[in-house]
Design a protein around this motif. Structure first.
Motif, mmCIF file in Angstrom:
data_model
loop_
_atom_site.group_PDB
_atom_site.id
_atom_site.type_symbol
_atom_site.label_atom_id
_atom_site.label_comp_id
_atom_site.label_asym_id
_atom_site.label_seq_id
_atom_site.Cartn_x
_atom_site.Cartn_y
_atom_site.Cartn_z
ATOM 1 N N VAL A 91 0.870 -1.174 0.000
ATOM 2 C CA VAL A 91 0.000 0.000 0.000
ATOM 3 C C VAL A 91 0.905 1.220 0.000
ATOM 4 N N LEU A 92 0.815 2.025 -1.059
ATOM 5 C CA LEU A 92 1.747 3.123 -1.276
ATOM 6 C C LEU A 92 1.013 4.451 -1.379
ATOM 7 N N GLY A 93 1.754 5.516 -1.138
ATOM 8 C CA GLY A 93 1.257 6.866 -1.348
ATOM 9 C C GLY A 93 2.390 7.847 -1.142
ATOM 10 N N ALA A 94 2.432 8.896 -1.932
ATOM 11 C CA ALA A 94 3.457 9.928 -1.802
ATOM 12 C C ALA A 94 2.960 11.189 -2.497
ATOM 13 N N SER A 95 3.322 12.324 -1.919
ATOM 14 C CA SER A 95 2.857 13.614 -2.425
ATOM 15 C C SER A 95 4.023 14.549 -2.688
ATOM 16 N N VAL A 96 3.780 15.546 -3.529
ATOM 17 C CA VAL A 96 4.674 16.689 -3.617
ATOM 18 C C VAL A 96 4.086 17.790 -2.745
ATOM 19 N N SER A 97 4.775 18.908 -2.641
ATOM 20 C CA SER A 97 4.428 19.902 -1.622
ATOM 21 C C SER A 97 3.035 20.499 -1.774
ATOM 22 N N ASP A 98 2.483 20.521 -2.973
ATOM 23 C CA ASP A 98 1.146 21.093 -3.161
ATOM 24 C C ASP A 98 0.038 20.054 -3.053
ATOM 25 N N GLY A 99 0.377 18.824 -2.658
ATOM 26 C CA GLY A 99 -0.630 17.788 -2.462
ATOM 27 C C GLY A 99 -0.823 16.855 -3.634
ATOM 28 N N ARG A 100 -0.318 17.228 -4.808
ATOM 29 C CA ARG A 100 -0.448 16.327 -5.955
ATOM 30 C C ARG A 100 0.376 15.067 -5.717
ATOM 31 N N LEU A 101 0.018 13.999 -6.402
ATOM 32 C CA LEU A 101 0.783 12.764 -6.274
ATOM 33 C C LEU A 101 2.215 12.968 -6.750
ATOM 34 N N ASP A 102 3.147 12.368 -6.028
ATOM 35 C CA ASP A 102 4.547 12.383 -6.430
ATOM 36 C C ASP A 102 4.739 11.251 -7.444
ATOM 37 N N ILE A 103 4.503 11.573 -8.689
ATOM 38 C CA ILE A 103 4.493 10.568 -9.748
ATOM 39 C C ILE A 103 5.838 9.864 -9.864
ATOM 40 N N ASP A 104 6.917 10.626 -9.793
ATOM 41 C CA ASP A 104 8.244 10.032 -9.955
ATOM 42 C C ASP A 104 8.542 9.034 -8.843
ATOM 43 N N LEU A 105 8.269 9.407 -7.606
ATOM 44 C CA LEU A 105 8.536 8.497 -6.492
ATOM 45 C C LEU A 105 7.614 7.284 -6.542
ATOM 46 N N LEU A 106 6.348 7.501 -6.842
ATOM 47 C CA LEU A 106 5.417 6.375 -6.900
ATOM 48 C C LEU A 106 5.805 5.401 -8.011
ATOM 49 N N ALA A 107 6.254 5.916 -9.136
ATOM 50 C CA ALA A 107 6.705 5.042 -10.220
ATOM 51 C C ALA A 107 7.927 4.239 -9.785
ATOM 52 N N PHE A 108 8.823 4.871 -9.053
ATOM 53 C CA PHE A 108 10.034 4.222 -8.555
ATOM 54 C C PHE A 108 9.675 3.119 -7.559
ATOM 55 N N LEU A 109 8.763 3.429 -6.640
ATOM 56 C CA LEU A 109 8.341 2.433 -5.652
ATOM 57 C C LEU A 109 7.577 1.288 -6.316
ATOM 58 N N ALA A 110 6.702 1.625 -7.267
ATOM 59 C CA ALA A 110 5.930 0.594 -7.959
ATOM 60 C C ALA A 110 6.840 -0.354 -8.726
ATOM 61 N N LYS A 111 7.887 0.184 -9.311
ATOM 62 C CA LYS A 111 8.835 -0.669 -10.028
ATOM 63 C C LYS A 111 9.521 -1.625 -9.055
ATOM 64 N N ARG A 112 9.871 -1.133 -7.869
ATOM 65 C CA ARG A 112 10.504 -1.987 -6.863
ATOM 66 C C ARG A 112 9.541 -3.092 -6.420
ATOM 67 N N ALA A 113 8.255 -2.799 -6.457
ATOM 68 C CA ALA A 113 7.226 -3.758 -6.035
ATOM 69 C C ALA A 113 6.683 -4.576 -7.201
ATOM 70 N N GLU A 114 7.340 -4.550 -8.330
ATOM 71 C CA GLU A 114 6.846 -5.249 -9.524
ATOM 72 C C GLU A 114 6.524 -6.708 -9.210
ATOM 73 N N GLY A 115 5.349 -7.134 -9.667
ATOM 74 C CA GLY A 115 4.914 -8.498 -9.411
ATOM 75 C C GLY A 115 4.007 -8.624 -8.209
ATOM 76 N N MET A 116 3.937 -7.575 -7.389
ATOM 77 C CA MET A 116 3.032 -7.559 -6.243
ATOM 78 C C MET A 116 1.854 -6.630 -6.534
ATOM 79 N N GLY A 117 0.785 -6.814 -5.795
ATOM 80 C CA GLY A 117 -0.370 -5.949 -5.943
ATOM 81 C C GLY A 117 -0.090 -4.562 -5.387
#
Length: 242
Positions: A91-117
Protein backbone atom coordinates in the motif's frame (compact mmCIF):
# COMPACT_ATOMS: atom_id res chain seq x y z
CA UNK A 1 -23.56 -6.94 -6.08
CA UNK A 2 -20.78 -8.62 -4.11
CA UNK A 3 -18.65 -6.15 -2.13
CA UNK A 4 -15.25 -7.09 -0.74
CA UNK A 5 -14.33 -6.19 2.85
CA UNK A 6 -10.72 -5.27 3.60
CA UNK A 7 -9.83 -4.92 7.28
CA UNK A 8 -6.79 -2.94 8.40
CA UNK A 9 -4.98 -4.34 11.44
CA UNK A 10 -1.87 -3.42 13.40
CA UNK A 11 -1.26 -6.41 15.66
CA UNK A 12 -1.16 -10.19 15.69
CA UNK A 13 -4.37 -10.23 17.73
CA UNK A 14 -6.09 -7.94 15.25
CA UNK A 15 -4.91 -10.06 12.34
CA UNK A 16 -6.34 -13.21 13.89
CA UNK A 17 -9.63 -11.53 14.77
CA UNK A 18 -10.08 -10.20 11.23
CA UNK A 19 -9.18 -13.44 9.46
CA UNK A 20 -11.19 -15.71 11.73
CA UNK A 21 -14.24 -13.44 11.36
CA UNK A 22 -14.20 -13.60 7.57
CA UNK A 23 -12.29 -10.55 6.29
CA UNK A 24 -11.58 -11.06 2.60
CA UNK A 25 -8.36 -9.04 2.49
CA UNK A 26 -6.04 -7.55 5.10
CA UNK A 27 -4.17 -4.27 5.11
CA UNK A 28 -1.27 -4.86 7.50
CA UNK A 29 0.09 -1.88 9.41
CA UNK A 30 1.53 -0.66 12.64
CA UNK A 31 0.24 2.43 14.50
CA UNK A 32 -3.29 2.68 13.14
CA UNK A 33 -3.92 5.60 15.48
CA UNK A 34 -1.87 7.76 13.07
CA UNK A 35 -3.32 6.23 9.92
CA UNK A 36 -1.00 3.24 9.70
CA UNK A 37 2.76 2.82 9.35
CA UNK A 38 4.91 0.01 7.97
CA UNK A 39 4.47 -3.21 9.99
CA UNK A 40 7.36 -5.15 11.50
CA UNK A 41 9.00 -8.04 9.67
CA UNK A 42 7.72 -10.36 12.38
CA UNK A 43 4.12 -9.31 11.80
CA UNK A 44 4.62 -9.66 8.05
CA UNK A 45 5.91 -13.21 8.53
CA UNK A 46 2.88 -14.11 10.62
CA UNK A 47 0.47 -12.51 8.14
CA UNK A 48 2.02 -14.48 5.27
CA UNK A 49 0.35 -17.56 6.77
CA UNK A 50 -3.12 -16.03 6.47
CA UNK A 51 -5.57 -17.69 4.03
CA UNK A 52 -6.51 -14.32 2.47
CA UNK A 53 -4.44 -11.73 0.56
CA UNK A 54 -2.44 -9.38 2.78
CA UNK A 55 -1.16 -5.99 1.63
CA UNK A 56 1.44 -4.24 3.79
CA UNK A 57 1.46 -0.49 4.34
CA UNK A 58 4.67 1.22 3.21
CA UNK A 59 4.83 4.43 5.24
CA UNK A 60 7.98 5.12 7.24
CA UNK A 61 6.64 7.81 9.57
CA UNK A 62 3.56 9.70 10.67
CA UNK A 63 2.69 13.09 9.23
CA UNK A 64 2.59 14.21 5.63
CA UNK A 65 3.40 12.15 2.56
CA UNK A 66 6.29 14.25 1.24
CA UNK A 67 9.33 12.02 1.64
CA UNK A 68 13.04 12.89 1.56
CA UNK A 69 15.83 10.67 0.27
CA UNK A 70 16.33 8.94 3.62
CA UNK A 71 12.66 7.98 3.87
CA UNK A 72 12.71 6.80 0.26
CA UNK A 73 15.59 4.46 1.07
CA UNK A 74 13.61 3.07 4.00
CA UNK A 75 10.54 2.55 1.80
CA UNK A 76 12.53 0.60 -0.78
CA UNK A 77 13.93 -1.68 1.92
CA UNK A 78 10.45 -2.16 3.37
CA UNK A 79 9.08 -3.17 -0.04
CA UNK A 80 11.89 -5.73 -0.25
CA UNK A 81 10.86 -7.04 3.19
CA UNK A 82 7.26 -7.43 2.02
CA UNK A 83 8.42 -9.41 -1.00
CA UNK A 84 10.65 -11.63 1.17
CA UNK A 85 7.74 -12.28 3.51
CA UNK A 86 5.60 -13.49 0.62
CA UNK A 87 2.71 -11.07 1.10
CA UNK A 88 0.37 -10.29 -1.79
CA UNK A 89 1.02 -6.59 -2.17
CA UNK A 90 1.90 -3.17 -0.83
CA UNK A 91 0.00 0.00 0.00
CA UNK A 92 1.75 3.12 -1.28
CA UNK A 93 1.26 6.87 -1.35
CA UNK A 94 3.46 9.93 -1.80
CA UNK A 95 2.86 13.61 -2.43
CA UNK A 96 4.67 16.69 -3.62
CA UNK A 97 4.43 19.90 -1.62
CA UNK A 98 1.15 21.09 -3.16
CA UNK A 99 -0.63 17.79 -2.46
CA UNK A 100 -0.45 16.33 -5.96
CA UNK A 101 0.78 12.76 -6.27
CA UNK A 102 4.55 12.38 -6.43
CA UNK A 103 4.49 10.57 -9.75
CA UNK A 104 8.24 10.03 -9.95
CA UNK A 105 8.54 8.50 -6.49
CA UNK A 106 5.42 6.37 -6.90
CA UNK A 107 6.71 5.04 -10.22
CA UNK A 108 10.03 4.22 -8.55
CA UNK A 109 8.34 2.43 -5.65
CA UNK A 110 5.93 0.59 -7.96
CA UNK A 111 8.84 -0.67 -10.03
CA UNK A 112 10.50 -1.99 -6.86
CA UNK A 113 7.23 -3.76 -6.04
CA UNK A 114 6.85 -5.25 -9.52
CA UNK A 115 4.91 -8.50 -9.41
CA UNK A 116 3.03 -7.56 -6.24
CA UNK A 117 -0.37 -5.95 -5.94
CA UNK A 118 -0.59 -2.17 -5.51
CA UNK A 119 -3.04 -0.08 -3.51
CA UNK A 120 -2.84 3.73 -3.51
CA UNK A 121 -3.63 4.93 0.01
CA UNK A 122 -5.37 8.05 1.29
CA UNK A 123 -2.60 10.43 0.28
CA UNK A 124 -5.04 10.50 -2.64
CA UNK A 125 -7.50 12.41 -0.46
CA UNK A 126 -5.15 15.39 -0.32
CA UNK A 127 -4.79 15.91 -4.07
CA UNK A 128 -6.25 19.12 -5.56
CA UNK A 129 -7.80 17.29 -8.53
CA UNK A 130 -9.00 13.74 -7.72
CA UNK A 131 -10.06 12.95 -11.28
CA UNK A 132 -6.61 13.82 -12.60
CA UNK A 133 -5.02 11.76 -9.81
CA UNK A 134 -7.25 8.80 -10.68
CA UNK A 135 -5.88 8.78 -14.23
CA UNK A 136 -2.35 9.01 -12.86
CA UNK A 137 -2.99 6.04 -10.55
CA UNK A 138 -4.19 3.98 -13.50
CA UNK A 139 -1.11 4.94 -15.52
CA UNK A 140 1.13 3.92 -12.61
CA UNK A 141 -0.45 0.47 -12.48
CA UNK A 142 -2.37 0.62 -9.21
CA UNK A 143 -5.14 -1.94 -8.73
CA UNK A 144 -7.22 0.25 -6.45
CA UNK A 145 -7.47 3.60 -4.70
CA UNK A 146 -8.38 3.78 -1.03
CA UNK A 147 -10.30 7.01 -0.52
CA UNK A 148 -12.88 8.71 1.63
CA UNK A 149 -13.90 10.92 -1.26
CA UNK A 150 -11.59 13.66 0.06
CA UNK A 151 -13.63 14.10 3.24
CA UNK A 152 -12.54 13.35 6.79
CA UNK A 153 -15.34 10.80 6.96
CA UNK A 154 -16.39 8.74 3.97
CA UNK A 155 -20.07 9.46 4.62
CA UNK A 156 -19.36 13.10 3.69
CA UNK A 157 -17.41 12.18 0.56
CA UNK A 158 -19.97 10.06 -1.23
CA UNK A 159 -20.52 12.48 -4.12
CA UNK A 160 -16.81 12.47 -4.98
CA UNK A 161 -16.65 8.71 -4.58
CA UNK A 162 -19.50 8.32 -7.04
CA UNK A 163 -17.69 10.51 -9.59
CA UNK A 164 -14.52 8.48 -9.13
CA UNK A 165 -16.37 5.19 -9.66
CA UNK A 166 -18.00 6.55 -12.80
CA UNK A 167 -14.74 7.85 -14.27
CA UNK A 168 -12.83 4.70 -13.31
CA UNK A 169 -15.35 2.68 -15.34
CA UNK A 170 -13.82 -0.62 -14.23
CA UNK A 171 -10.24 0.36 -15.07
CA UNK A 172 -9.30 0.59 -11.39
CA UNK A 173 -11.20 -0.25 -8.21
CA UNK A 174 -12.36 2.53 -5.90
CA UNK A 175 -12.30 1.32 -2.28
CA UNK A 176 -14.24 3.39 0.25
CA UNK A 177 -12.54 3.90 3.59
CA UNK A 178 -12.42 6.34 6.48
CA UNK A 179 -15.25 5.84 8.95
CA UNK A 180 -16.91 2.83 7.31
CA UNK A 181 -19.10 1.17 9.96
CA UNK A 182 -21.68 -1.63 10.02
CA UNK A 183 -24.38 1.02 10.39
CA UNK A 184 -23.42 3.02 7.29
CA UNK A 185 -21.69 0.58 4.95
CA UNK A 186 -24.85 -0.36 3.04
CA UNK A 187 -25.71 3.28 2.35
CA UNK A 188 -22.14 4.06 1.29
CA UNK A 189 -22.09 1.19 -1.19
CA UNK A 190 -25.58 1.90 -2.51
CA UNK A 191 -24.95 5.60 -3.12
CA UNK A 192 -21.43 5.37 -4.54
CA UNK A 193 -21.25 2.07 -6.42
CA UNK A 194 -17.93 1.04 -4.84
CA UNK A 195 -17.11 -2.67 -4.99
CA UNK A 196 -14.68 -2.70 -2.05
CA UNK A 197 -14.78 -1.20 1.44
CA UNK A 198 -12.02 -0.73 3.99
CA UNK A 199 -12.43 -0.55 7.76
CA UNK A 200 -10.43 -1.09 10.94
CA UNK A 201 -13.52 -2.63 12.61
CA UNK A 202 -12.03 -1.48 15.92
CA UNK A 203 -13.69 -0.90 19.27
CA UNK A 204 -12.42 1.10 22.22
CA UNK A 205 -10.75 -0.77 25.07
CA UNK A 206 -10.30 0.95 28.46
CA UNK A 207 -7.53 -0.43 30.66
CA UNK A 208 -8.45 -1.24 34.24
CA UNK A 209 -4.77 -1.67 35.16
CA UNK A 210 -3.76 1.87 36.09
CA UNK A 211 -0.15 0.74 36.59
CA UNK A 212 0.32 0.27 32.84
CA UNK A 213 -1.13 3.70 32.20
CA UNK A 214 0.91 5.31 35.00
CA UNK A 215 4.19 3.94 33.66
CA UNK A 216 3.34 5.03 30.13
CA UNK A 217 3.12 1.47 28.78
CA UNK A 218 -0.46 2.00 27.64
CA UNK A 219 -2.92 4.77 26.94
CA UNK A 220 -6.00 4.97 29.12
CA UNK A 221 -8.05 3.98 26.09
CA UNK A 222 -6.96 2.06 23.02
CA UNK A 223 -8.69 0.59 19.98
CA UNK A 224 -8.54 -3.03 18.94
CA UNK A 225 -9.87 -4.98 15.95
CA UNK A 226 -13.17 -6.47 17.06
CA UNK A 227 -14.34 -9.80 15.63
CA UNK A 228 -18.02 -9.00 16.21
CA UNK A 229 -17.68 -5.75 14.27
CA UNK A 230 -16.09 -7.60 11.35
CA UNK A 231 -19.00 -10.06 11.34
CA UNK A 232 -21.56 -7.24 11.53
CA UNK A 233 -19.89 -5.53 8.58
CA UNK A 234 -19.97 -8.71 6.53
CA UNK A 235 -23.59 -9.29 7.50
CA UNK A 236 -24.56 -5.81 6.30
CA UNK A 237 -22.79 -6.42 2.99
CA UNK A 238 -24.45 -9.81 2.56
CA UNK A 239 -27.88 -8.25 3.17
CA UNK A 240 -27.10 -5.64 0.53
CA UNK A 241 -26.20 -8.31 -2.02
CA UNK A 242 -29.54 -10.14 -1.61
Amino acid sequence: MSVLLEVCVDSAEGLNAAVESGAQRIELCSALDVGGLTPSKGLMALAAKAPVPVYAMIRPRAGDFVFDDASRTVMLADIDAVRESGLAGVVLGASVSDGRLDIDLLAFLAKRAEGMGLTLHRAFDLVPDPLEALEQAIELGFERILTSGQAVKVSDGRRVLRRLVEQADGRISIMAGGGVLPDNVAEIVATTGVSEVHSSCRQAVTYADETLVHFGFSAQQEYRTDARTVRKMLGALEDLAQ
